[in-house]
Design an enzyme around this catalytic site. Structure first.
Site, PDB file in Angstrom:
ATOM      1  N   HIS A  51       4.417  -5.398  -6.500  1.00 57.52           N
ATOM      2  CA  HIS A  51       5.322  -4.822  -7.647  1.00 57.52           C
ATOM      3  C   HIS A  51       4.865  -5.434  -8.931  1.00 57.52           C
ATOM      4  CE1 HIS A  51       8.028  -2.115  -5.453  1.00 57.52           C
ATOM      5  NE2 HIS A  51       8.003  -3.069  -4.498  1.00 57.52           N
ATOM      6  N   GLU A 344      14.741  -9.905  -0.341  1.00 64.97           N
ATOM      7  CA  GLU A 344      14.288  -8.656  -0.037  1.00 64.97           C
ATOM      8  C   GLU A 344      13.426  -8.171  -0.889  1.00 64.97           C
ATOM      9  OE1 GLU A 344      16.658  -5.184  -1.364  1.00 64.97           O
ATOM     10  OE2 GLU A 344      18.377  -6.763  -2.429  1.00 64.97           O
ATOM     11  N   CYS A 444      -4.544   8.767  17.725  1.00 67.97           N
ATOM     12  CA  CYS A 444      -4.346   9.016  19.023  1.00 67.97           C
ATOM     13  C   CYS A 444      -3.319   7.704  19.361  1.00 67.97           C
ATOM     14  CB  CYS A 444      -5.345   9.040  20.029  1.00 67.97           C
ATOM     15  SG  CYS A 444      -5.934   7.501  20.757  1.00 67.97           S
TER      16      CYS A 444
END
Lengths: 488, 425, 125
Positions: A51, A344, A444
């Site tokens: 950020h 956070e 897959c």
């Protein structure tokens, strides 16, 4: 009893960044991680965004460490050789009203010393992002993307190479201060340490409560993501964010390119009671898709190949708006007990700067002397699929395992799987392989390579099939052999 | 095939290169050799030939083709022996990384990188299984969720037991056969869950794999949620209505440690995609003409990468067509074929292979209908002219229909679309 | 004949439900079959149901840990699990050739268990 000068609780991006920083000094350092590998929690399950620092209020710790951390990323990437791309970010406004939000964000960003912010009109955005529908957008050139798990692994493995000891699958059961030392009880035995760093993420409160009455609450907030097939990687070139939802403390559902070519849609934001409840839900999966389609109208239906979620460690309740600053502090009652609380988003970006700050705090407690033997560089070998024909041929000549492809989707070789399993952390679960060399991450989803990885675990690492696990201590893959070795 | 002693990049030149050594690849290679291709190479990424067959240890293979019921390994060995007798070159543990428009293949194995220049290429890469995310089942991400084919490989090839208390989602033949297989190995099979109102697999397998062992079949049901933070602990199943929407209130939780997914197969066409070969959205395989030639000249496709087949017998027969065409293509460098007409799936028809007709004459069509029915008539019409009419006692989307049609020259001069439709009698 | 039951015909993919009356010795078709082939199937299914058995046997020193096997003839249904038990307790040393009999007269059924795959001896480097 083994004694360490510093014990770090938690092998997420924060714990690993601190471990790496501490490994520069003449110290005995240990990291205790309850998962089977580092980056087992939110450090693995996030947008992988470096950020810029425009989203947090000026003079908050979030803004300070984010802006500082952002500036450290390029040189860290050069040293540790993890993937990093400065793709930039557009925050898009859908109408005139949202343009005011852009102006506000730009102002906060400039106050936080984020360079290069510009509001672009629709046609300018269209030129760079032809699939994106918007009115205007704020361009943030200093936002980048990384692979969050590879960043964390790079930090941790470099720390381990510089003699930090990692104890995986080791859960702290009790923590006490005895005279000048901390007594750390775990499921793998007891340890002592002079300084304890609580980087336990969502479990930070649980760790604090072993020592003293916590003066805060943790509000787990789940974010779900969808992963798109690589075939659709050309839909966007940079990150596309909406304006943040007001009063939510989150950034809103965004569309993020990844270094591997998959696009991420998400995250949602849902406060939940159980901090381990990492489920995905039908409702949210649908909402994410529809919100993303609001930004990219041509988003195809069949593009999703995977979904996952991560849990934010919030210190603010939803009622109070969901925003609180980080708390990075030494306990007043328990000197030497350093707590990192509520780390956070933008924690991934902030990690290198937070680590520096912790070193500063520890330097007041222990004398820190740099060691001459510190190896700052970690060389990540190029993937087989990224090599030139000549490089590929030369490696196969040296070791034929480079010529055996075990993951058909991502063209990962047997040699790379063995290298991944030989990691210095001794993390040996299936996801340790996946996050180090990408085997099993393709469309897959492990259909072809799992059997090869199992064979390699048996042949090269003498592992018993009954002990093979997917991602965590009790996520066993099998129930032993079908015939022989067991009484029927 | 000349094998120079080079080390850096090993070069070969061949008439026909077959990518994939499963049943389709082997049948195509054998057929190419029989039809005059002098040098044929089969390239396979596994250490064995036969593709999926060695793990399909049950019987029922080859009945239509040979009149006897063989097991998968026996059927595979039959073709492997033929290929060996003909002196077809085999490259095992070799991964094709790419090929270009001049049909130069880049492949890698433990000896190094290989460049293989082929006059014709046959694509026979097979298919992969749909995963949880192809149908977006929400919930946790524990261990214990396997696709049926992966579980089959673990049990039948590697002697590894993937689970003890098992739910199977999807009643295709692989799912049914795995129910019995797990039962034989002492697992507790708690049920097979099928979203459709009928089983997708053959009645034979419903009887002999489920009913024989009292394994419940939950029709009109699906799995809606997965619980288990580490190993799978339980799944939620719920009933669906006619539009396949979940009927709320019908949810039922079932404790289990393993969920097998038998959700269908996806043709594997990364190589074809990368070079720009056109892919049919419905079949998931390359668009082909009646010689099974793709939109890239000299490149043919067969087997499950062309379309997902029901039986290996039919698959092998089509693969022989591809091998034969490849041999002829490599012998005479013919000029580019024109697309003369397209076959269009009309009312009641899901798809038809081939999609393109480039010459008049006899053509073998394989097709699937949209929904089950009885007493129908299959038509092929070109403008106002009918060129095929065939009565069918019963039809089912799970059963591929094969039909020969003679496409006269004059039809192709007057129209570009040949429509295939299904009408009730 | 008291017992009336449905037998799903497996001769072709239609899967007719054939209603039969049987007491285990006597047998009578009530209806439901679309063709004649179903009658013979229903009779054997009602009076003496048998199944081909396919499974695998442990191999020592082989390139594969298992060899796939089948019964030489269909096994009476009630004997399936006795045969499986014997198969589960058996191990064979590589090499094994496809077609080779591995167990003779399995579980006293008079039926043999035969390899359906060739498993060579593991190469030691």
């Amino acid at each position: 009893m083994k004694n360490f000068q510093v014990a770090i609780i938690g092998g997420g991006v924060i714990g690993s960044a601190i471990a790496r920083e501490l490994s520069m000094f003449k110290l005995d350092v240990a990291v205790f991680e309850m998962g089977s590998d580092v980056a087992s929690g939110a450090s693995k399950a996030n947008s992988g965004v470096v950020h810029s620092g425009i989203n947090s209020p000026t003079s908050s710790l979030k803004a300070r460490f984010c802006v500082e951390g952002n500036k450290m990323f390029q040189s860290l990437a050069n040293e540790l050789d993890f993937p990093l791309q400065w793709v930039g970010k557009y925050i898009i406004a859908k109408n005139e009203e949202e343009v005011r939000d852009l102006e506000h964000l730009k102002k906060v960003g400039m106050n936080n010393n984020v360079p290069g912010l510009e509001i672009k009109n629709r046609s300018e955005v269209k030129k760079k992002e032809p699939n994106v529908s918007c009115f205007k957008a704020l361009w943030i050139p200093t936002a980048g993307i990384t692979l969050p798990y590879q960043f964390t692994i790079a930090l941790a493995e470099n720390a381990a190479e510089n003699n930090v000891v990692f104890f995986l699958e080791t859960k702290i059961t009790d923590l006490k201060k005895q005279k000048n030392l901390f007594l750390i009880k775990t499921n793998k035995g007891d340890f002592q340490a002079g300084v304890v760093v609580n980087a336990a993420g969502l479990n930070c409160r649980e760790v604090v409560s072993m020592m003293e009455e916590p003066d805060f609450q943790v509000y787990p907030c789940r974010g779900e993501y969808l992963v798109l097939d690589k075939n659709y990687s050309s839909l966007i070139n940079s990150m596309i964010y909406p304006v943040p939802v007001k009063g939510s403390g989150v950034l809103g559902v965004h569309i993020t390119p990844t270094i591997e070519g998959n696009i991420l849609l998400g995250p949602s934001a849902e406060f939940i009671g159980d901090p381990y409840d990492k489920r995905t839900t039908n409702e949210t999966m649908n909402t994410l898709f529809l919100e993303a389609r609001g930004i990219i109208p041509s988003l195809p239906d069949k593009a999703v190949i995977n979904a996952y979620s991560g849990i934010r460690c919030k210190l603010a309740s939803p009622e109070s708006g969901g925003w609180a600053d980080y708390r990075i502090e030494e306990s007043k009652n328990m000197p030497g007990f350093i707590n990192l609380l509520g780390i956070e988003s933008p924690g991934l970006t902030a990690a290198p700067a937070i680590a520096k700050e912790i070193i500063k705090m520890i330097s007041h407690l222990i004398e820190l002397n740099k060691k001459n033997s510190f190896k700052s560089r970690r060389h990540r070998r190029k993937r087989f699929s990224e090599m030139s024909a000549e490089e590929q041929s030369n490696l196969i000549k040296k070791d034929e395992k480079w010529g055996r492809i075990v993951c058909r989707c991502e063209h990962v070789t047997e040699a790379e799987v063995i290298e991944a399993l030989s990691n210095p952390l001794e993390a040996r679960v299936l996801s340790s392989v996946k996050y180090r060399c990408r085997a099993g991450m393709g469309r897959c989803q492990g259909g072809f390579c799992t059997q090869h990885i199992v064979r390699i675990m048996e042949e090269h690492f003498n592992m018993d099939v009954a002990d093979m696990r997917l991602k965590s201590p009790n996520s066993n893959l099998f129930y032993g052999k079908t015939r022989g070795n067991q009484s029927d | 095939m000349v094998k120079p002693e080079v080390i850096k990049v090993i070069d070969y030149t061949v008439d026909v290169a077959v990518i994939g050594g499963g049943p389709a690849g082997l049948a195509a290679a054998v057929s190419a050799h029989e039809h005059g291709a002098k040098s044929v190479v089969v390239i396979d990424r596994n250490s064995w030939l036969g593709g999926i067959l060695p793990q399909c240890i049950h019987d029922g293979f080859g009945v239509e083709e040979t009149g006897t019921s063989m097991t998968g390994p026996e059927y595979a060995e039959m073709y492997i022996e033929m290929a060996e007798k003909q002196g077809i070159d085999i490259m095992k543990e070799t991964m094709v990384l790419q090929f270009d428009k001049k049909r130069e293949i880049t492949a890698v194995n433990k000896k190094g990188l290989h460049k293989i220049k082929a006059s014709a290429i046959v694509l026979a890469m097979g298919c992969r299984e749909k995963t949880r995310w192809n149908v977006m089942i929400s919930g946790d991400r524990p261990s214990g969720i396997y696709t049926a084919g992966v579980a089959q490989a673990f049990i039948n090839l590697y002697n590894i037991m993937p689970g003890k208390n098992v739910i199977i989602l999807g009643s295709g033949d692989v799912g049914l056969i795995m129910a019995r297989r797990l039962k034989f190995e002492g697992a507790n099979v708690l049920g097979v869950v099928e979203i459709l109102p009928y089983a997708s697999g053959l009645p034979r397998n419903v009887v002999q794999c489920l009913e024989d062992y009292d394994i419940p079949l939950f029709l009109n049901h699906t799995v809606t949620c997965i619980d288990g933070k580490e190993r799978l602990e339980q799944v939620t199943i719920a009933q669906v209505d006619g539009e396949m929407n979940i009927i709320s209130g019908t949810e039922k939780k079932i404790e289990c440690d393993t969920l097998l997914l038998s959700l269908g197969l996806i043709p594997e066409n990364e190589l074809a995609n990368n070079i720009g070969i056109e892919i049919d959205n419905i079949t998931g395989g390359p668009t082909v003409n009646q010689y099974l030639e793709t939109t890239l000249s000299g490149v043919f496709a067969c087997g499950n990468c062309l379309q997902v087949y029901d039986t290996v017998d039919v698959l092998s027969a089509d693969a022989e067509n591809a091998g034969r065409s490849a041999a002829k293509n490599s012998a005479i460098q013919k000029k580019d074929k024109k697309i003369i007409a397209k076959i269009v799936p009309g009312k009641g028809i899901r798809y038809v292979v081939p999609q393109i007709i480039s010459e008049p004459g006899k053509v073998h069509l394989t097709l699937r209908v949209e929904k089950p029915g009885e007493s129908s008539v299959l038509h092929m019409v070109a403008g106002d002219k009918e060129i095929l009419k065939k009565r069918l006692a019963w039809v089912n989307p799970a059963n591929m229909i094969g039909v020969d049609v003679d496409i006269p020259h004059e039809v192709l001069t007057s129209t570009q679309n040949l429509e295939v439709i299904l009408v009730d009698r | 004949m008291t017992d009336e039951r449905n037998i799903t015909c497996i001769v072709c993919p239609i899967g007719c439900k054939i209603l039969v009356k049987t007491d285990g010795a006597q047998f009578e078709i009530v209806g439901g079959n679309k063709c004649k082939r179903g009658i013979e199937y229903a009779r054997s299914e009602a009076l003496d149901p048998r199944r081909m058995l396919t499974t695998s046997i442990l191999v020592n020193d082989g390139e594969w840990p298992l060899v796939s096997v089948k019964s030489s003839k269909p096994v009476p249904e009630e004997k399936l699990f006795s045969v499986l038990k014997e198969v589960g307790g058996t191990a064979v040393k590589a090499p094994v050739k496809s077609g080779q009999t591995i167990i003779k007269n399995a579980a006293n059924t008079g039926i043999d268990i035969v390899a359906t795959k060739t498993v060579l001896t593991k190469e030691v480097d």
